[in-house]
Structures are given as structure tokens and as C-alpha cells.
Design a protein around this motif. Structure first.
Motif, PDB file in Angstrom:
ATOM      1  N   ASN A   1      39.404  30.567  35.129  1.00  0.00           N
ATOM      2  CA  ASN A   1      39.055  31.805  35.452  1.00  0.00           C
ATOM      3  C   ASN A   1      39.265  32.826  35.255  1.00  0.00           C
ATOM      4  OD1 ASN A   1      37.545  30.132  39.115  1.00  0.00           O
ATOM      5  ND2 ASN A   1      39.918  29.266  38.224  1.00  0.00           N
ATOM      6  N   ARG A   2      39.561  32.694  32.920  1.00  0.00           N
ATOM      7  CA  ARG A   2      40.089  33.669  32.715  1.00  0.00           C
ATOM      8  C   ARG A   2      39.312  34.835  32.895  1.00  0.00           C
ATOM      9  NH1 ARG A   2      38.378  29.731  29.719  1.00  0.00           N
ATOM     10  NH2 ARG A   2      36.888  30.069  27.895  1.00  0.00           N
TER      11      ARG A   2
ATOM     12  N   LEU B   1      47.501  42.723  37.245  1.00  0.00           N
ATOM     13  CA  LEU B   1      48.097  41.775  36.407  1.00  0.00           C
ATOM     14  C   LEU B   1      50.017  42.363  35.862  1.00  0.00           C
ATOM     15  CD1 LEU B   1      49.060  38.518  36.393  1.00  0.00           C
ATOM     16  CD2 LEU B   1      47.542  38.338  34.492  1.00  0.00           C
TER      17      LEU B   1
ATOM     18  N   ALA C   1      43.792  29.269  35.724  1.00  0.00           N
ATOM     19  CA  ALA C   1      43.782  30.760  35.013  1.00  0.00           C
ATOM     20  C   ALA C   1      42.890  30.290  33.704  1.00  0.00           C
ATOM     21  CB  ALA C   1      45.027  31.089  34.750  1.00  0.00           C
TER      22      ALA C   1
ATOM     23  N   SER D   1      47.067  33.696  37.832  1.00  0.00           N
ATOM     24  CA  SER D   1      47.817  33.681  36.389  1.00  0.00           C
ATOM     25  C   SER D   1      49.101  34.215  37.546  1.00  0.00           C
ATOM     26  CB  SER D   1      46.922  35.186  35.956  1.00  0.00           C
ATOM     27  OG  SER D   1      46.135  34.316  35.865  1.00  0.00           O
TER      28      SER D   1
ATOM     29  N   ALA E   1      41.374  34.718  40.430  1.00  0.00           N
ATOM     30  CA  ALA E   1      41.965  34.620  39.225  1.00  0.00           C
ATOM     31  C   ALA E   1      43.140  35.929  39.010  1.00  0.00           C
ATOM     32  CB  ALA E   1      40.976  35.072  38.329  1.00  0.00           C
ATOM     33  N   THR E   2      43.536  36.369  40.265  1.00  0.00           N
ATOM     34  CA  THR E   2      44.730  37.242  38.929  1.00  0.00           C
ATOM     35  C   THR E   2      46.049  36.704  39.911  1.00  0.00           C
ATOM     36  OG1 THR E   2      42.880  39.217  38.953  1.00  0.00           O
ATOM     37  CG2 THR E   2      45.620  39.237  39.758  1.00  0.00           C
TER      38      THR E   2
ATOM     39  N   LYS F   1      38.088  37.938  41.769  1.00  0.00           N
ATOM     40  CA  LYS F   1      39.014  38.407  40.869  1.00  0.00           C
ATOM     41  C   LYS F   1      40.102  38.129  41.214  1.00  0.00           C
ATOM     42  CE  LYS F   1      35.566  41.804  39.005  1.00  0.00           C
ATOM     43  NZ  LYS F   1      35.610  43.259  38.909  1.00  0.00           N
TER      44      LYS F   1
ATOM     45  N   HIS G   1      37.374  36.633  35.166  1.00  0.00           N
ATOM     46  CA  HIS G   1      37.943  36.933  36.148  1.00  0.00           C
ATOM     47  C   HIS G   1      39.487  38.034  36.572  1.00  0.00           C
ATOM     48  CE1 HIS G   1      34.036  35.572  37.645  1.00  0.00           C
ATOM     49  NE2 HIS G   1      34.330  34.782  37.434  1.00  0.00           N
ATOM     50  N   ILE G   2      40.585  37.436  35.617  1.00  0.00           N
ATOM     51  CA  ILE G   2      41.490  37.860  36.177  1.00  0.00           C
ATOM     52  C   ILE G   2      41.342  39.699  35.879  1.00  0.00           C
ATOM     53  CG2 ILE G   2      43.975  38.178  34.676  1.00  0.00           C
ATOM     54  CD1 ILE G   2      43.454  35.834  33.959  1.00  0.00           C
ATOM     55  N   GLN G   3      42.562  40.204  36.329  1.00  0.00           N
ATOM     56  CA  GLN G   3      42.352  42.277  36.807  1.00  0.00           C
ATOM     57  C   GLN G   3      43.740  42.528  35.658  1.00  0.00           C
ATOM     58  OE1 GLN G   3      39.769  44.027  37.362  1.00  0.00           O
ATOM     59  NE2 GLN G   3      39.174  41.794  37.015  1.00  0.00           N
ATOM     60  N   TRP G   4      43.806  41.986  34.466  1.00  0.00           N
ATOM     61  CA  TRP G   4      44.896  42.032  34.024  1.00  0.00           C
ATOM     62  C   TRP G   4      45.287  43.574  33.336  1.00  0.00           C
ATOM     63  CZ3 TRP G   4      45.526  38.077  31.254  1.00  0.00           C
ATOM     64  CH2 TRP G   4      45.087  37.249  30.852  1.00  0.00           C
TER      65      TRP G   4
END
Length: 247
Positions: A64-65, A73, A61, A174, A170-171, A167, A67-70
Motif C-alpha cells: 500500500n506504499r 508520517l 506497507a 507504516s 497505509a500510514t 491513506k 497511499h502512505i502520507q509521508w
């Protein structure tokens, strides 16, 4: 320790599971738990497998932070899955070991069978209606609370998403880090974590070896055929779990 000790075999399954995850990007807990459940009770394994997964999911996580779709998420996935996880965790004491194995066997059979069918037919994922996607996400939380295996239902629930592969991956990583971190706190509070800390520490080197071995093999194997082998293994394992629970 005897080679007949099921905890030694769980170590073998952990090494296999993390090697497979490093190659394919999926399934460390599903694989280790489904194979381990042939020898050990599911509730006994979860306080070991869940904290172990935090190490890998946390590292990935962070790596690849970007690419995280906050928004996805925090607004959709985590709220529904946390609610579902608490429901599943609360249900576990009410379900006996054989029923848990049967339910987990059904989940593994459905997941492996569906993936093999999709690969055989060359099918693409189609988007679900919003209400169904949210219901499946909640259900994924329940299966995560029961078996720490919310991945199959969540990936199905997010089918047809417009996110690109990096993406989405990575999500999802997380999600596992947050949920498994929450479950580890629950195991600490219910008293099942501390007695298992020596066992968790003894398995940590296997996780590292599995990841290194998987990265070495990643570009040396035909991933499509390898996935077919793994799904076939899970299909057989799910059938064995279901048969063992029913008979």
C-alpha cells in the motif's frame, strides 16, 4: 509439548489474532497479547510478537506504499511515537509484571469499551485540538514501548483526520512497521531476541494461515457484528487481566 503449555496456547491466540486482523484490519498484537497475558508474562511475549508483526506490517506497507502520507508520517507521527516508545521501553524494567498487566488491562478495557459505545450510539470521530492530538500520539508511543500496542491511542489521537480510509490505513501500517522494527533492534541489543528466534520461526506458519483464513472469511462475515464480538471479547479479557493483577 503438553497442551497445558502456555506457549502452545499463545500459538492459538496468534492464529486467531492474525485471522481477525486480516478480516477487520486491526489488532493482531493487542488481541494476541491480551489473551496471552492471561497465561504468560507480558515481557516474555513481546520479543516474540513484535518481530512476527514486522512480517505482516512490512508486506502490507509495501503493498500500500502509494497511499502512505509521508509528510504526516515523518513530521508528526514517527518523531513523537519514537520518543514515546523509548520512554515506554525504558519504563518497563521499573514496572513489575502485575502492574504491567493492570495497566494493559485498563488500556484494553478503555479501547474495547469506547469502540462498543461508538458502535452502539453510531458516533462519528471528532477532530481533537492539535496539542491534544500530539499529546495522544506521544502517549501512543509510550504504550507501544510498554506493550507494543500503540494503536488504540494513536487512532484516537488522529480522530477526525481528513485522510481517507486507505491513506490512513497505509500510514498507520507504516508506523507499526517502523516502530516494531525499532523495538526488534532493542530486543536484539538487550539479549531477548536471539533466544526466541526458534519460537518466532515456529509461529510464522500460523501467521500465514491466519492471513489466508482471514481473507477467505472477509467477504463471508458481517464485519459489523464480527467487530462487536471481538470488542466484547477484548472487554472481558481486559477485565480479567485487571482483576488478575489486582487480586
Amino acid at each position: 509439548m503438553s497442551l497445558l503449555d502456555p506457549w502452545i496456547w499463545l500459538g492459538v491466540f496468534i492464529l486467531l489474532a492474525y485471522t481477525i486482523e486480516a478480516i477487520t484490519g486491526f489488532g493482531s498484537i493487542v488481541i494476541a497479547l491480551s489473551l496471552g497475558a492471561l497465561l504468560l508474562p507480558i515481557p516474555a511475549m513481546l520479543p516474540v510478537l513484535v518481530p512476527l508483526n514486522i512480517c505482516m506490517s512490512g508486506y502490507l506497507a509495501w503493498r500500500n506504499r502509494e497511499h502512505i502520507q509521508w509528510s504526516l508520517l515523518l513530521k508528526l507521527i514517527l518523531p513523537l511515537m519514537l520518543i514515546g516508545m523509548l520512554l515506554g521501553y525504558g519504563l518497563r524494567p521499573w514496572l513489575d509484571g502485575q502492574l504491567l498487566k493492570a495497566l494493559f488491562g485498563v488500556l484494553v478495557l478503555w479501547f474495547a469499551g469506547r469502540e462498543l459505545w461508538r458502535m452502539f450510539k453510531g458516533l462519528n470521530s471528532e477532530a481533537h485540538p492539535r496539542w491534544l492530538s500530539r499529546l495522544l500520539t506521544l502517549g501512543a508511543g509510550v504504550t507501544h514501548g510498554l506493550f507494543a500496542s500503540g494503536g488504540p491511542l494513536l487512532v484516537y489521537g488522529l480522530a477526525g483526520t481528513t485522510l481517507d480510509k486507505s491513506k490512513l490505513r497505509a500510514t498507520l501500517i507504516s508506523v507499526w512497521f517502523c516502530l516494531n522494527g525499532s523495538m526488534t533492534v532493542l530486543f536484539l541489543l538487550d539479549g531477548s531476541l536471539l533466544p526466541n528466534l526458534p519460537r518466532i520461526a515456529s509461529y510464522l506458519p500460523l501467521l500465514v494461515i491466519g492471513v489466508l483464513l482471514g481473507e477467505f472469511l472477509h467477504h463471508r462475515l458481517n464485519e459489523q457484528r464480527f467487530r462487536q464480538m471481538i470488542y466484547s471479547l477484548l472487554l472481558v479479557t481486559g477485565a480479567l487481566l485487571l482483576g488478575k493483577a489486582v487480586l
